[in-house]
Design a protein around this motif. Structure first.
Motif, mmCIF file in Angstrom:
data_model
loop_
_atom_site.group_PDB
_atom_site.id
_atom_site.type_symbol
_atom_site.label_atom_id
_atom_site.label_comp_id
_atom_site.label_asym_id
_atom_site.label_seq_id
_atom_site.Cartn_x
_atom_site.Cartn_y
_atom_site.Cartn_z
ATOM 1 N N GLN A 1 3.719 18.177 4.431
ATOM 2 C CA GLN A 1 3.164 18.178 3.083
ATOM 3 C C GLN A 1 2.914 16.766 2.548
ATOM 4 O OE1 GLN A 1 2.350 21.124 1.634
ATOM 5 N NE2 GLN A 1 3.018 22.035 3.559
ATOM 6 N N ARG A 2 3.858 15.857 2.824
ATOM 7 C CA ARG A 2 3.749 14.511 2.268
ATOM 8 C C ARG A 2 4.220 13.484 3.306
ATOM 9 N NH1 ARG A 2 4.447 15.194 -4.239
ATOM 10 N NH2 ARG A 2 3.469 17.233 -4.292
ATOM 11 N N VAL A 3 3.638 12.297 3.230
ATOM 12 C CA VAL A 3 3.900 11.258 4.230
ATOM 13 C C VAL A 3 4.146 9.931 3.531
ATOM 14 C CG1 VAL A 3 2.843 9.882 6.076
ATOM 15 C CG2 VAL A 3 2.540 12.365 6.046
ATOM 16 N N VAL A 4 5.122 9.161 3.997
ATOM 17 C CA VAL A 4 5.323 7.782 3.567
ATOM 18 C C VAL A 4 4.894 6.869 4.711
ATOM 19 C CG1 VAL A 4 6.987 6.036 2.854
ATOM 20 C CG2 VAL A 4 7.217 8.368 2.010
ATOM 21 N N HIS A 5 3.943 5.991 4.435
ATOM 22 C CA HIS A 5 3.419 5.083 5.455
ATOM 23 C C HIS A 5 4.088 3.715 5.317
ATOM 24 C CE1 HIS A 5 1.026 2.708 8.045
ATOM 25 N NE2 HIS A 5 0.110 2.322 7.166
ATOM 26 N N LEU A 6 5.043 3.445 6.230
ATOM 27 C CA LEU A 6 5.765 2.173 6.243
ATOM 28 C C LEU A 6 5.571 1.421 7.564
ATOM 29 C CD1 LEU A 6 9.086 3.515 4.706
ATOM 30 C CD2 LEU A 6 7.558 1.903 3.587
#
Length: 207
Positions: free
Chosen positions: A10-15
């Motif tokens: 559903q949701r992604v953190v791009h680090l």
């Protein structure tokens, strides 16, 4: 063409990024390929998979040297090194994907101080010059190693790693945001205050 299998994400953190550092002559093309093409791949994968939101790690470095505490998200940006230029490019690319229906929120993060800073550039694969940032000073002195601090009067723009994590969690879980870019920073303080705080905790620190 076979459509890719859709995952329940559903949701992604791009680090995923090479953090800070200076690039060596001849490394500009592979450096940009990792930073910019890698970010484009994340955004495109999110679009294909129908991900609701991507939280993209940008940086206050996009402001360049004019980075005082009065700057807000509407201030002009002047990226003055490859790292900052790639971050600014990612922000601009996200606006294109936002126009295509993929919600991407970019956080302009200040330097994060906290456990783990000492090892954060360990996967650079020779594309950046390895330097130990003064933000790792608390870890260094805790390990009994010397730490090099900036001059006392240098203004430091930082945030604690716990606050950084909370900022990303808020951006990930909040309702629909009013904007697509946010600064994520604490107050600015002269380096002497950080040095004094470390000395108070570890009087024998070699700084």
């Amino acid at each position: 063409i076979v459509a890719p299998h859709r995952l329940d994400v559903q949701r992604v953190v791009h680090l995923a990024y090479l953090a800070g550092g200076e690039i060596a002559p001849g490394q500009a093309v592979p450096y940009v390929r990792v930073q910019c093409l890698g970010t484009a791949n994340v955004f495109e994968a999110a679009r294909i998979q129908g991900v609701e939101r991507v939280v993209n790690a940008s940086s206050v470095a996009v402001y360049g040297k004019a980075r005082d505490g009065s700057l807000d998200e509407t201030a002009a940006i002047y990226p003055d090194r490859p790292y900052a230029s790639c971050k600014a490019w990612g922000e601009q690319l996200s606006e294109t994907f936002n126009g295509w229906g993929t919600e991407i929120v970019s956080l302009r993060v200040a330097s994060s101080m906290g456990h783990g800073r000492l090892d954060r550039a360990g996967l650079a694969h020779g594309l950046i010059e390895q330097r130990v940032n003064y933000m790792a000073a608390p870890e260094l002195v805790a390990l009994g190693r010397p730490a090099l601090m900036p001059p006392d009067d240098q203004v430091c723009d930082f945030i604690h790693a716990r606050d950084t994590a909370e900022g990303f969690w808020c951006a990930l879980t909040a309702g629909r945001p009013r904007h697509h870019i946010y600064n994520l920073r604490s107050e600015q303080v002269p380096a002497r205050e950080i040095t004094a705080a470390i000395r108070a905790a570890v009087p024998e620190a070699d700084m």
